[in-house]
Design a protein around this motif. Structure first.
Motif, mmCIF file in Angstrom:
data_model
loop_
_atom_site.group_PDB
_atom_site.id
_atom_site.type_symbol
_atom_site.label_atom_id
_atom_site.label_comp_id
_atom_site.label_asym_id
_atom_site.label_seq_id
_atom_site.Cartn_x
_atom_site.Cartn_y
_atom_site.Cartn_z
ATOM 1 N N LEU A 42 0.843 -1.196 0.000
ATOM 2 C CA LEU A 42 0.000 0.000 0.000
ATOM 3 C C LEU A 42 0.876 1.243 0.000
ATOM 4 O O LEU A 42 1.865 1.305 0.730
ATOM 5 C CB LEU A 42 -0.898 0.053 1.239
ATOM 6 N N PRO A 43 0.502 2.255 -0.778
ATOM 7 C CA PRO A 43 1.257 3.510 -0.755
ATOM 8 C C PRO A 43 1.009 4.261 0.557
ATOM 9 O O PRO A 43 -0.046 4.063 1.203
ATOM 10 C CB PRO A 43 0.718 4.275 -1.958
ATOM 11 N N PRO A 44 1.940 5.129 0.966
ATOM 12 C CA PRO A 44 1.803 5.846 2.247
ATOM 13 C C PRO A 44 0.502 6.625 2.385
ATOM 14 O O PRO A 44 -0.102 6.627 3.460
ATOM 15 C CB PRO A 44 3.016 6.778 2.265
ATOM 16 N N GLU A 48 -2.247 6.194 5.431
ATOM 17 C CA GLU A 48 -2.680 7.309 6.282
ATOM 18 C C GLU A 48 -4.196 7.462 6.260
ATOM 19 O O GLU A 48 -4.823 7.691 7.295
ATOM 20 C CB GLU A 48 -1.999 8.597 5.829
ATOM 21 N N GLU A 49 -4.797 7.320 5.088
ATOM 22 C CA GLU A 49 -6.253 7.441 4.983
ATOM 23 C C GLU A 49 -6.959 6.324 5.753
ATOM 24 O O GLU A 49 -7.940 6.551 6.464
ATOM 25 C CB GLU A 49 -6.667 7.425 3.516
ATOM 26 N N LEU A 50 -6.446 5.106 5.647
ATOM 27 C CA LEU A 50 -7.058 3.982 6.369
ATOM 28 C C LEU A 50 -6.851 4.107 7.876
ATOM 29 O O LEU A 50 -7.742 3.751 8.656
ATOM 30 C CB LEU A 50 -6.507 2.664 5.846
ATOM 31 N N ALA A 78 -15.486 6.258 3.231
ATOM 32 C CA ALA A 78 -14.340 5.375 3.458
ATOM 33 C C ALA A 78 -14.253 4.245 2.441
ATOM 34 O O ALA A 78 -13.204 3.603 2.323
ATOM 35 C CB ALA A 78 -14.419 4.785 4.863
ATOM 36 N N LEU A 79 -15.309 3.992 1.719
ATOM 37 C CA LEU A 79 -15.340 2.835 0.821
ATOM 38 C C LEU A 79 -14.248 2.854 -0.252
ATOM 39 O O LEU A 79 -13.623 1.815 -0.491
ATOM 40 C CB LEU A 79 -16.719 2.674 0.196
ATOM 41 N N PRO A 80 -13.968 3.972 -0.923
ATOM 42 C CA PRO A 80 -12.915 3.918 -1.949
ATOM 43 C C PRO A 80 -11.557 3.449 -1.401
ATOM 44 O O PRO A 80 -10.901 2.615 -2.030
ATOM 45 C CB PRO A 80 -12.849 5.357 -2.474
ATOM 46 N N ALA A 81 -11.157 3.936 -0.245
ATOM 47 C CA ALA A 81 -9.860 3.534 0.321
ATOM 48 C C ALA A 81 -9.873 2.062 0.716
ATOM 49 O O ALA A 81 -8.920 1.326 0.434
ATOM 50 C CB ALA A 81 -9.510 4.409 1.524
ATOM 51 N N LEU A 82 -10.930 1.614 1.371
ATOM 52 C CA LEU A 82 -11.013 0.214 1.784
ATOM 53 C C LEU A 82 -11.049 -0.720 0.578
ATOM 54 O O LEU A 82 -10.376 -1.754 0.558
ATOM 55 C CB LEU A 82 -12.245 -0.011 2.657
ATOM 56 N N LEU A 83 -11.808 -0.350 -0.431
ATOM 57 C CA LEU A 83 -11.899 -1.199 -1.620
ATOM 58 C C LEU A 83 -10.592 -1.212 -2.408
ATOM 59 O O LEU A 83 -10.211 -2.250 -2.958
ATOM 60 C CB LEU A 83 -13.073 -0.758 -2.496
ATOM 61 N N GLN A 84 -9.895 -0.077 -2.450
ATOM 62 C CA GLN A 84 -8.592 -0.048 -3.121
ATOM 63 C C GLN A 84 -7.602 -0.966 -2.405
ATOM 64 O O GLN A 84 -6.891 -1.750 -3.041
ATOM 65 C CB GLN A 84 -8.042 1.374 -3.178
ATOM 66 N N TRP A 140 0.004 -3.732 7.293
ATOM 67 C CA TRP A 140 0.227 -2.792 8.387
ATOM 68 C C TRP A 140 0.011 -1.374 7.909
ATOM 69 O O TRP A 140 0.471 -0.971 6.842
ATOM 70 C CB TRP A 140 1.626 -2.962 8.971
ATOM 71 N N LEU A 141 -0.684 -0.581 8.750
ATOM 72 C CA LEU A 141 -0.918 0.834 8.466
ATOM 73 C C LEU A 141 0.008 1.718 9.268
ATOM 74 O O LEU A 141 0.075 2.919 9.029
ATOM 75 C CB LEU A 141 -2.376 1.194 8.773
#
Length: 188
Positions: A42-44, A48-50, A78-84, A140-141
């Motif tokens: 995952l990109p940084p 951060e968004e998650l 929040a759906l776009p970030a979670l789905l990505q 990991w976030l």
């Protein structure tokens, strides 16, 4: 190992890093390895968004000492970030386990382990109703030593020997659901 440098835009560097991780994993895959650590899945900005989503929406979790936020309990923003994140996790799992088009995510959830919590060694297919699970992905976030202390993820072999994975934001553990694993105590 040092990450390759590139003059590609951020999305291009992410794709380049993912390709390099997959190439490095080919030899392990051919040997039938059932667990992998993927760097920079995952990109940084997505991490951060998650993490922000979790801070806003996390509720007491499925076990003592954790909070969680599921896809279906998340607000629409929040759906776009979670789905990505789910799509990236599924894609890398399909690549590593040669399951192109064969995986369907059972659950998408953020989980934060609180200080004092740990997770004993277990498998993700350890009950009859979980036997349909084949592959697990942990992403990991946050980064150990910066965002929290302790909390090392581990795989455990049949002899009880543990292979530690130091959590770093964006990295992922991708493994067969039958592989024993756990989480050492979070201290901060």
């Amino acid at each position: 190992p040092q990450q390759p440098t590139s003059s590609l835009p951020s999305a291009g560097r992410h794709a380049e890093t993912r390709i390099l991780c997959l190439i490095r994993s080919l030899a392990e895959e051919m040997a039938g390895k059932s667990r992998h650590v993927v760097e920079a899945l995952l990109p940084p900005d997505l991490c951060e968004e998650l993490a922000l989503l979790h801070r806003v929406c996390g509720v007491p979790g499925y076990r003592p000492g954790c909070t969680s936020c599921t896809l279906f309990a998340s607000p629409i923003w929040a759906l776009p970030a979670l789905l990505q994140a789910r799509e990236l996790a599924r894609d890398v799992a399909e690549d590593l386990f040669d399951e192109f088009g064969g995986l369907w995510p059972e659950t998408t959830v953020t989980v934060a382990w609180l200080p004092g919590s740990s997770l004993p060694v277990h498998t993700d297919d350890c009950r009859d109703y979980l036997k349909r699970r084949h592959i697990s992905v942990v992403i990991w976030l946050g980064t150990q030593g910066e965002d929290f202390d302790g909390g090392e993820f581990f795989f455990e072999d049949e002899g009880g020997k543990q292979e530690l994975v130091v959590p770093r934001a964006g990295n992922a553990a991708v493994f067969a659901a039958s592989v024993p694993h756990g989480l050492r105590q979070v201290t901060r």
